[in-house]
Motif scaffolding. Structure first.
Motif, mmCIF file in Angstrom:
data_model
loop_
_atom_site.group_PDB
_atom_site.id
_atom_site.type_symbol
_atom_site.label_atom_id
_atom_site.label_comp_id
_atom_site.label_asym_id
_atom_site.label_seq_id
_atom_site.Cartn_x
_atom_site.Cartn_y
_atom_site.Cartn_z
ATOM 1 N N VAL A 1 -1.022 9.182 4.953
ATOM 2 C CA VAL A 1 0.002 9.494 3.943
ATOM 3 C C VAL A 1 -0.566 10.411 2.869
ATOM 4 O O VAL A 1 0.098 11.354 2.423
ATOM 5 N N THR A 2 -1.810 10.155 2.458
ATOM 6 C CA THR A 2 -2.431 11.008 1.442
ATOM 7 C C THR A 2 -2.583 12.443 1.952
ATOM 8 O O THR A 2 -2.333 13.412 1.209
ATOM 9 N N ILE B 1 -5.690 1.059 5.952
ATOM 10 C CA ILE B 1 -6.574 2.145 5.514
ATOM 11 C C ILE B 1 -6.227 3.437 6.251
ATOM 12 O O ILE B 1 -6.133 4.513 5.643
ATOM 13 N N VAL B 2 -6.033 3.335 7.563
ATOM 14 C CA VAL B 2 -5.643 4.518 8.349
ATOM 15 C C VAL B 2 -4.306 5.061 7.855
ATOM 16 O O VAL B 2 -4.116 6.278 7.718
ATOM 17 N N TYR C 1 0.869 3.229 10.866
ATOM 18 C CA TYR C 1 0.485 1.814 10.807
ATOM 19 C C TYR C 1 0.800 1.113 12.127
ATOM 20 O O TYR C 1 -0.057 0.422 12.704
ATOM 21 N N ILE C 2 2.024 1.297 12.623
ATOM 22 C CA ILE C 2 2.430 0.640 13.867
ATOM 23 C C ILE C 2 1.611 1.145 15.048
ATOM 24 O O ILE C 2 1.163 0.365 15.899
ATOM 25 N N ALA C 3 1.404 2.462 15.100
ATOM 26 C CA ALA C 3 0.640 3.036 16.213
ATOM 27 C C ALA C 3 -0.802 2.540 16.215
ATOM 28 O O ALA C 3 -1.371 2.235 17.280
ATOM 29 N N THR C 4 -1.401 2.447 15.039
ATOM 30 C CA THR C 4 -2.787 1.974 14.952
ATOM 31 C C THR C 4 -2.907 0.548 15.466
ATOM 32 O O THR C 4 -3.804 0.221 16.262
ATOM 33 N N ILE D 1 0.848 -1.199 0.000
ATOM 34 C CA ILE D 1 0.000 0.000 0.000
ATOM 35 C C ILE D 1 0.881 1.246 0.000
ATOM 36 O O ILE D 1 0.623 2.226 -0.711
ATOM 37 N N GLY D 2 1.948 1.201 0.779
ATOM 38 C CA GLY D 2 2.882 2.322 0.800
ATOM 39 C C GLY D 2 3.568 2.535 -0.528
ATOM 40 O O GLY D 2 3.745 3.678 -0.974
#
Length: 463
Positions: free
Chosen positions: A409-410, A403-404, A436-439, A281-282
């Protein structure tokens, strides 16, 4: 680490060579891969799954490998002119004839690697792979810098195969004389033959895009597509095969012990998706800065292709990790069924998409990868006792976290601007990774801890 060395070398070489070089190389890889399904590696793999193994059976597999690969080397040497005529590129003939040497190394890599895998001695394989990665990287960079062009892509793999054959043979203490009498090895031949059929259909589905595009696209455009595909397949094509090799040996041990493979497969699928999904995704989100930073301006036409292909690869990654479970249970027909399905779906969709060039092939991937994964899971999950809903529950947190990450990033891309692509890539990568990691950590901490336990081989990771 071995893969990291190879990736770094590949990126440096790409910056030195031209898209046309990679278009020519892709043409030869179609032929090499098309013949490789008959190299007998599947018979060596059968030594992992079987309950009965002795020196004679090992020698019988060695004899089969020598016969098959000697014949394949001769076939490629003789077939080379016809392949060159098909693609309309005379240089392909000379490249293929030199690359035929690779088949002669296969018996000395396939057999020792599978013997080491059965003994669960993966450290030795890793050490050999490190050395061969350095040899391949050094050969490729030296020849590319010296102006050898496409020949850097030809000789580097040969150097790796030869050195790996020597290293693995020494590591596995391969001191067996080949036996060419197949009597008493019926189970090995049956299991290996089924996997060989699977390989045939796998090759059809994985190489059909190049075969179809090679007749309709220029070598320049084919080079752009093949390198885009290579970049997006780096994770699935380089990271997953070693995982599958370890998983096949581990699953076989568990199956022989009467353990259910379902819980282990779920954890493996979750771990794989937790790694590959944010990467892909990245990559899709940062395709422009990634291509300009890694490959340079002359490869800028890859940007939309990479952006599109990356979106299909998480589905493809999950499809790839299914086969070791049923193969380890002695049910290779499940893998055969999914391979046959893919051999019909993917060429048909590539043929449909090829009319619109490289982006048409990308759109074919968007349909083919999710469809093939759905069929593969429908055939695999009932055999290992996993309900689709249970698997979906385990994977949902990863999808939501992605998704988050994509949203964050967007937003950052719309609010910030960098004149240098490497800085933009680094900034977006940091924002995406931290989000991503925090989520995951704040909403699903147990999932993160269980995955870390599994990766670190802690007892709490056991199902």
């Amino acid at each position: 680490m071995a893969q990291l060395i190879t990736w770094t070398s590949t990126i440096l070489v790409v910056r030195l060579l031209e898209p046309t070089d990679y278009g020519l190389f892709a043409m030869t890889q179609v032929v090499l891969t098309a013949l490789a399904f008959l190299n007998g590696h599947s018979f060596a793999t059968s030594l992992i799954q079987t309950d009965r193994i002795d020196e004679r059976r090992i020698a019988q597999v060695f004899g089969l490998l020598l016969m098959f690969n000697g014949a394949l080397a001769a076939m490629q040497f003789l077939f080379a002119p016809y392949a060159a005529e098909y693609f309309g590129e005379p240089l392909v003939e000379h490249m293929l004839r030199i690359q035929a040497v690779i088949f002669l190394t296969v018996p000395f890599t396939a057999l020792p690697s599978e013997l080491l895998a059965r003994r669960l001695e993966f450290r030795k394989q890793g050490q050999v792979n490190m050395v061969t990665a350095l040899i391949g990287a050094g050969t490729a960079l030296t020849l590319a810098l010296a102006g050898f062009g496409v020949w850097a892509l030809v000789y580097a793999p040969i150097a790796m195969f030869v050195s790996r054959a020597i290293g693995l043979s020494v590591a596995a203490r391969l001191l067996v004389r080949p036996v060419f009498d197949p009597r008493g090895a019926g189970d090995l031949v049956t299991f290996g033959g089924t996997l060989t059929l699977c390989q045939l259909f796998w090759i059809i589905q994985s190489q059909s895009d190049i075969v179809i595009a090679g007749r309709t696209m220029s070598t320049h455009d084919l080079g752009l597509y093949s390198e885009s595909l290579f970049l997006t397949l780096i994770v699935t094509g380089r990271f997953l095969p070693p995982i599958n090799e370890v998983a096949m040996a581990a699953y076989s041990e568990l199956s022989r012990a009467g353990r259910s493979l379902g819980p282990y497969f779920v954890r493996t699928a979750r771990t794989v998706l937790m790694v590959v999904a944010p990467i892909y995704i990245g990559l899709s989100l940062t395709a422009e800065s990634a291509i300009l930073s890694l490959f340079g301006e002359k490869w800028a036409e890859m940007i939309p292709i990479v952006h599109g292909l990356a979106l299909a690869m998480p589905f493809f990654a999950l499809h790839l990790i299914c086969s070791p479970t049923t193969n380890a249970m002695g049910r290779p027909k499940v893998y055969l069924g999914t391979s046959i399905t893919g051999a019909f779906i993917m060429p048909a969709l590539f043929l449909w998409g090829s009319a619109n060039g490289a982006m048409g092939l990308v759109h074919a991937w968007w349909v083919a990868a999710p469809l093939l994964l759905t069929i593969t899971l429908s055939l695999t999950l009932p055999r290992i006792g996993v309900k689709p809903l249970d698997l979906a529950k385990q994977l949902t947190p990863i999808a939501l976290s992605c998704i988050v990450m994509a949203i964050s990033v967007t937003l950052v891309q719309n609010l910030t601007h960098f004149d240098l692509p490497p800085l933009e890539l680094a900034w977006n990568a940091v924002v995406g990774a931290l989000t991503y990691i925090a989520t995951l950590w704040f909403f699903w901490p147990r999932l993160v801890r269980e995955t870390l336990d599994m990766l670190l081989n802690r007892q709490s990771a056991q199902p």
